[in-house]
Scaffold this active site. Structure first.
Site, PDB file in Angstrom:
ATOM      1  CB  CYS A  38      -4.708  -0.798   7.246  1.00 13.37           C
ATOM      2  SG  CYS A  38      -3.432  -0.975   8.497  1.00 13.37           S
ATOM      3  CB  SER A  81      -0.922   0.017   1.215  1.00 17.99           C
ATOM      4  OG  SER A  81      -1.889  -0.992   1.103  1.00 17.99           O
ATOM      5  N   GLY A 136      -5.609 -16.648   3.969  1.00 16.37           N
ATOM      6  CA  GLY A 136      -5.315 -18.042   4.308  1.00 16.37           C
ATOM      7  C   GLY A 136      -5.249 -18.991   3.133  1.00 16.37           C
TER       8      GLY A 136
HETATM    9  C1  SIN Z   1       0.687  -2.552   7.513  1.00 14.10           C
HETATM   10  O1  SIN Z   1       1.439  -1.963   6.720  1.00 14.10           O
HETATM   11  O2  SIN Z   1       0.776  -2.382   8.726  1.00 14.10           O
HETATM   12  C2  SIN Z   1      -0.353  -3.502   6.994  1.00 14.10           C
HETATM   13  C3  SIN Z   1      -1.239  -2.894   6.005  1.00 14.10           C
HETATM   14  C4  SIN Z   1      -2.647  -3.415   6.057  1.00 14.10           C
HETATM   15  O3  SIN Z   1      -3.032  -4.106   7.003  1.00 14.10           O
HETATM   16  O4  SIN Z   1      -3.425  -3.100   5.150  1.00 14.10           O
END
Ligand code: SIN
Length: 303
Positions: free
Chosen positions: A128, A47, A242
């Site tokens: 997230c 992301s 999963g």
């Molecule tokens: C993260 O970068 O902490 C995870 C990103 C997500 O859970 O979408």
């Protein structure tokens, strides 16, 4: 000879129904190419936001029974740096850029930037489970999902997937909102909000305390989400959560997913998981005399 694994998802032509999930190996052309070369039908970036972000302190990842708990904090170099990295896109499979932002307008700005890159689609991370001001703080509200998708839709014309959180009572309502606002597809699901404690220190293990659980422990939740969403929307679903074998991939396809994303299983099985899944699904289709993987999408709803 016909490739029985070939499919398309919201206009993206895939040589097989597996994709790299956002968050793993998704920041450099080199690593994305290694995933594509390992057999993935498409790849999704880590992301990206408009500004670079350091993420949280360590520990950010911990192995737990049945999966992995992570709270990285969306670390990334910023979308502009990623676009430069992709300037010479040598991938032979579609590239989907995962985006996060803090408001609908900012999503639209990020999407505009992303559309200048050699990418084939966008995945909006509104899920997230532990980042302040973004992720599921936005994506638990169907109205905000609509505002975000509309804002992005008005800006770019490319396949647009919305990655949903399971940490709600009504994920179907979120999927319907995304579809109504113009999303091309749904990715279900992001991680399940969770934590772990070290009993010797009596402290939470993750620096951020709360993280997101992925891996086989979340599979039944993800499967249920895909199954329910399939009954309520017409746009394609990408199953995520999963998938670690061809059998679990088939479960997602039969529940209604047009493709599956693989993330945590890369940590346990390596990149060979993509060939393992694809070879297994192909053998299954042939054994059952199906002519195409598309024929088993949503099959559980018809039996
Ligand atoms: C993260 O970068 O902490 C995870 C990103 C997500 O859970 O979408």
């Amino acid at each position: 000879m016909k490739n029985v694994l070939e499919t398309d998802v919201a206009g993206l032509k895939l040589k097989n129904p597996t994709m790299l999930a956002a968050g793993i190996l998704g920041l450099s052309m080199e690593s994305l190419m290694s995933v594509a070369n390992a057999g993935a039908g498409a790849v999704v970036s880590k992301s990206l936001g408009i500004e670079p972000r350091h993420g949280y302190g360590n520990p950010t990842v911990v192995q737990v029974e049945g999966g992995v708990l992570n709270a990285m904090g969306l670390p990334n170099p910023g979308i502009q740096v990623f676009i430069q990295e992709m300037a010479e896109n040598r991938l032979t499979v579609p590239l989907i850029l995962s985006l996060y932002a803090f408001a609908p307008k900012e999503f639209a700005t990020a999407a505009t930037k992303a559309s200048t890159a050699e990418v084939n689609g966008l995945e909006l991370n509104v899920s997230c489970p532990h980042a302040s001001g973004t992720g599921q703080e936005l994506g638990r509200d169907p109205k905000l999902i609509m505002d975000i998708v509309k804002a992005v839709r008005e800006t770019v014309n490319m396949p647009l997937f919305v990655k949903l959180t399971p940490n709600v009572t009504d994920i179907v309502g979120l999927a319907k909102a995304a579809e109504k606002a113009g999303a091309s597809g749904i990715t279900a699901i992001n991680t399940v909000k969770a934590m772990a404690i070290d009993i010797e220190t009596s402290k939470p293990i993750l620096a951020n305390i709360i993280g997101g659980l992925s891996g086989s422990a979340v599979r039944p939740i993800a499967l249920r989400c895909v199954y329910e969403i399939y009954e309520s929307v017409k746009i394609p679903i990408i199953g995520c959560g999963g998938v670690d074998s061809w059998q679990t991939a088939v479960q997602f396809l039969q529940a209604g997913a047009s493709a599956v994303q693989i993330g945590t299983a890369i940590a346990t099985k390596g990149l060979s998981i993509f060939r393992e899944v694809n070879d297994g699904v192909e053998r299954f289709l042939k054994r059952k005399s199906y002519g195409s993987v598309k024929e088993i999408v949503g099959l559980s709803h018809r039996s």
